[in-house]
Structure formats: C-alpha cells, structure tokens
Design an enzyme around this catalytic site. Structure first.
Site, PDB file in Angstrom:
ATOM      1  N   GLU A   1      15.028 -15.335   4.945  1.00  0.00           N
ATOM      2  CA  GLU A   1      16.433 -14.407   5.138  1.00  0.00           C
ATOM      3  C   GLU A   1      17.309 -15.231   4.745  1.00  0.00           C
ATOM      4  O   GLU A   1      17.862 -15.939   5.152  1.00  0.00           O
ATOM      5  CB  GLU A   1      16.327 -14.103   6.479  1.00  0.00           C
ATOM      6  CG  GLU A   1      17.354 -13.209   6.982  1.00  0.00           C
ATOM      7  CD  GLU A   1      18.319 -13.191   8.178  1.00  0.00           C
ATOM      8  OE1 GLU A   1      18.917 -12.368   8.345  1.00  0.00           O
ATOM      9  OE2 GLU A   1      18.173 -14.454   8.695  1.00  0.00           O
TER      10      GLU A   1
ATOM     11  N   ASP B   1      14.747 -17.415   9.688  1.00  0.00           N
ATOM     12  CA  ASP B   1      16.060 -16.645   9.942  1.00  0.00           C
ATOM     13  C   ASP B   1      16.910 -17.880   9.425  1.00  0.00           C
ATOM     14  O   ASP B   1      17.038 -18.904   9.505  1.00  0.00           O
ATOM     15  CB  ASP B   1      15.983 -16.943  11.517  1.00  0.00           C
ATOM     16  CG  ASP B   1      17.137 -16.016  11.919  1.00  0.00           C
ATOM     17  OD1 ASP B   1      17.541 -14.928  11.659  1.00  0.00           O
ATOM     18  OD2 ASP B   1      18.087 -16.474  12.903  1.00  0.00           O
TER      19      ASP B   1
END
Length: 540
Positions: free
Chosen positions: A280, A213
């Site tokens: 990401e 993330d």
C-alpha cells in the site's frame, strides 16, 4: 494460468473483517464468519482474499493499531479460527493475503509500554521515534518538527507524566496517524528482526501473501527535518492521499525501504507456493510505484492512480499506458475500505452504478491482477452513517472525512437489517440502510441483469478467455490500447473491450463498426456503445 505465479493475474477480494460476516451475533464480523462464506467467494470467481488486520488490538483504528501480532483479537475469534480459515480457503482453491501493519504499533503494545516506563534516553525508547520538543524564545514548547498527522493535528504527542529531565521538558513521540499508533524506528535492528519473526509465524501457518500497510512510510528522513514547503503548498495532509503531497516529504518514500523489501523478498522466496507481498504505497506517479515492484523486491503495489482517475476514457488510457510502461506486475483497483465507494464516486444512483460496471469491465480486461472491495459486486453505494453512530477515528476531522460509509456490513439476505449479516436481529456495529434489501446477495443471486450476476459472469469470462494468455508480459503482442477523449478500446488476445465514457451513445455507424465481425460477450449497459457503457467483444 499455467506456469505464472498465482498472484500475477489473480482476482483478489478484499474482506474487511468487521463487516463481512458475523458468526456469533455480536454485530461484528469475525474469522468464523469469513470461513462460512468461502463458498460464496469461490462461486463469485475470486482467486484470493485479502483480509484486513485481525490481530489483538484495542480497536482504536479498527485493527490497524496492533498490540500483539502473534494472536487473534477475541472480537474476531481465536488462532484456531485463523488456522481453520486458512485450511478451508485452500480447500476451496482460494489463496489468503493477510494485512501486515509495520509502520506503527498500538500504544498498548508491550514495546511502547516498556518505552514509556523506561523513560528518556533508554534503549526501549529507541525502537520508536521519541524526541525532545523545541522551545522558542518565549519559553513555549513546540513539537520536534512541523509534520502533520494523517488524522488530526501535529504528528507528535507529548508523553504524559514523563520522568523529568534535567535539561528541559519531557519527550514527544511521532505518530503519522492516530496518537494511539506510535511510529516504529525502522533504523533500529530490533524492529526488522521482530517483523521477520512475525512474517515467518504467519507464513508457517499457511498465509499465501501479505499486504504491507503504509509501505512507503516505514523509514523517515535521517534527522527528522521540518517539511519544506514551496509557496502555495500546505503540510496539512487533507483528505487526498495522492497527487497533493508537498514536493518535500521527509516522512515518505525514503530509499532505505528498498533494502528491507529485498530482505522480505528473500524471506518469502524461502517458502514454497509463490508467496507474495503487495505494497500500500500512495505515490505520485507510476514511476514511483514501480520502485516497489522490482524482481528482487515486492511482487505488487496497489495502483491507486486507476482508482483516482476521473470518469474519462482519456484519463483511463493515460493511467493504463503509464502503468504498463513501467510496472512489471500491474494491479488495478477501484475501491477499498479507505475511500468512497465507486458507485457513489462515479455519480451515485443508476448513473454511478452504470459507470462502475463499465469501469469494472475495463479493469478486468487489462493484464495484471484486479482487487475488488467487498460489496462492490453487489453495487453497494456509500452509506450515510449518522454522526452519533460514526466510529472511524477520522470522522468529524475537517478536510479528511470519515470512512464508515464504505465499511458498513454486507447485506446477505432478508428484507431488513441485519440482512443475514449475523444470527442476531439488531443493527450491526455500523447501521445498514433500510433500502439495502434489494441489494443483498439473496435478492440478486440467480436474477438475470443483477449486478452480482453481472460480476460473476465477467469473472468467469475473464478466466475462460484469458487463462494462459498472460504467462509472459513480453509475449503479449496482442495487447493494444487506443482511444479518444470519450472512447477506450483494449485489445488483448481474443478479447476486445470497448468503453464509452460519454453521456451519449456512440453514433450508429461507429456502433456498426465495433460490432462488425464480433460476438457480444457482455455489456454493462443496455446496448454496446451506449452512454457510460463498456462491452466485451470476441472476434468471430
């Protein structure tokens, strides 16, 4: 796919854990619910599943605010449930990618609580990014710099009841997202050491990969300088995550991240089974994306340029050519839990569904791996969630928009909510639309022409036709991409994919030219070459 690592050409299915399947009737999805639906994912044609965070969390940002990385939140089950899920997934031939959240912790994490208690100047605070505020000539205190949060307002919050300092006001802490998500200081040695332990903990339990993330945001520019803005630029992040970022972004894409990812590459390589990591990373162009995907760094990075491309054959072709020119292990994605569902994004209703099916065929024809967000295979549109029922912490923030509409729980069966989502009778944690009965798994399974059966057929054909073809990107002389403003043709091995993004069918002579010497394998519309239609063809 023979000697290739499993992830290189996998179809990965994203499971948003809160909204996939509920095993205990509390209206919230959980790990046992996922385990119970693994046969569905296997039969769909998925190779792997990516599961959003299930760690212990106050759930201010639905699991992306972690207070304990070594346990499962009781809302989602237990460690035994996680072990059972990993074991059963492997029995079904499915790999499991877990979501790692390394940019920030929850404000309830023991480290942050210790930092608050220890006070300014303490070693405990050095694990985060605490700074003194700036006081202007009038004696008014301001945040340490001009950075803005992805959620709302300044990216700084002043510590409540901070111990008094002799030389001025109390400290502020940085949070690029919600104020309950303080950013970690990745220049402090405790932080990478701790995440090495976290990675090993879950790899030892059987995780096949990690999704990182905010992979582009872990390190911030030394000194945390103000963001310099050119004329006309704004430092308000707004709703877009890409292509509108100011030219100077000291909070993103710092070079020190690459040393960390080389370290994680070696850690993953110390395990068997081709363990992997996917970033990401919201970056401006494929060249920036390629910086994360190097032989000694991460295996993959999400290609959000494909997701953000407008409905245009020319735009799609541009993304394909730019990506394949620089990214060694490309990925393709049309949706996730943070963006408007593609059926709605492409126009909504029958038009949006037709375009999404066509875009899916084009995506699946490309080399690399494909990521599918849960519910896309059912053709789910973005749901309208009443304001008083919205739960996303970004909901109602001007210019950003809430993400609840793409996170509404899946409809599995039945004619009314909760559509078999769980054993209860009431609405789940986010309400499901009354008109979703015809979109459920049960309503579409075995029905010729349904979106679900279309996706199952596409994934089966992809596996049958292209298995073994992509072992080496350099050995793909058959890959050829061409097109016009409204037509895209992808030739890859035995497969030809033709996409027409025009609102009118191709002329009759053009259609005859396409079909000459070819067998129609699958068509997203009524006929090959139709308006907003993609067709898979096989040379006879």
């Amino acid at each position: 796919m023979s000697s290739s690592p499993w992830w290189l050409h996998a179809v990965c299915y994203q499971v948003y854990v809160r909204s996939f399947a509920d095993s205990d009737g509390d209206g919230v999805g959980d790990l046992a619910g996922i385990t119970s639906r693994l046969p569905y994912l296997r039969d769909l044609g998925a190779d792997a599943l990516w599961i959003t965070p299930f760690y212990t969390s106050p759930q201010r940002d639905h699991g992306y605010d972690v207070s304990n990385y070594y346990d499962v939140d009781p809302l989602f089950g237990t460690l035994a449930d996680a072990d059972e899920l990993l074991a059963r997934a492997h029995e079904h031939g499915l790999r499991v990618i877990i979501d790692l959240v390394p940019n920030h912790t929850s404000s309830e994490h023991p480290w942050f609580q210790a930092a608050l208690a220890a006070g300014p100047g303490s070693p405990e605070r050095e694990r985060y990014l605490f700074r003194k505020g700036r006081v202007d000539a009038d004696g008014v205190e301001h945040p340490p710099n001009n950075w803005m949060s992805r959620f709302q307002g300044p990216a700084w919050t002043r510590v409540p009841d901070d111990p008094a300092q002799a030389d001025g006001p109390g400290e502020w802490y940085l949070h690029l997202f919600d104020s309950s998500q303080p950013d970690l200081n990745w220049r402090h040695p405790n932080v990478p050491e701790e995440f090495d332990r976290i990675l090993r903990y879950w790899l030892d339990r059987g995780a096949d990969g990690i999704r990182i993330d905010v992979a582009h945001g872990l390190f911030k520019e030394e000194g945390l300088p103000d963001q310099r803005l050119a004329p006309g630029e704004s430092n308000d992040p707004g709703e877009s995550l890409i292509n509108q970022r100011p030219s100077h972004s000291p909070m993103w894409n710092q070079p020190e991240a690459h040393e960390l990812y080389r370290r994680w590459h070696d850690l993953l390589a110390s395990y068997d089974g081709d363990r992997m990591a996917i970033a990401e990373a919201w970056v401006k162009d494929p060249e920036n994306l390629a910086d994360f995907v190097r032989p000694d760094e991460l295996q993959q990075a999400f290609n959000f340029h494909w997701l953000n491309a407008p409905w245009s054959a020319e735009a799609f072709r541009g993304v394909i050519e730019q990506t394949l020119a620089v990214v060694p292990a490309p990925t393709w994605v049309l949706g996730n839990h943070d963006v408007v569902r593609p059926v709605t994004r492409y126009g909504g209703g029958e038009l949006g569904l037709r375009r999404w099916k066509a875009a899916l065929l084009a995506m699946l024809a490309l080399p690399g791996s494909a990521y599918i967000h849960q519910g896309e295979e059912l053709g789910l549109p973005q749901a309208e969630v009443p304001e008083h029922l919205q739960q996303d912490p970004r909901a109602g923030v001007a210019g950003r928009g809430g993400r609840d509409g793409c996170r509404v729980p899946l409809p599995w069966s039945g004619s009314k909510p909760p559509y078999g989502f769980g054993p209860g009778d009431g609405q789940p944690w986010l309400p499901q639309p009354d008109e979703w009965a015809d979109l459920s798994v049960e309503a579409q399974s075995g029905v010729e022409g349904s979106t679900l059966e279309f996706v199952r057929r596409a994934l089966a054909l992809r596996r049958d036709l292209l298995a073994g073809f992509d072992d080496d990107r350099d050995g793909e002389p058959g890959l050829h991409v061409e097109g016009t403003a409204t037509e895209l043709v992808i030739r890859r091995g035995p497969l030809v994919c033709h996409l027409n993004t025009d609102s009118s069918p191709v002329p009759g002579e053009r259609r005859e030219e396409l079909l000459a010497g070819h067998e129609v394998l699958l068509c997203s519309g009524d006929e090959p070459g139709g308006a907003d239609t993609a067709t898979w063809l096989l040379a006879r």
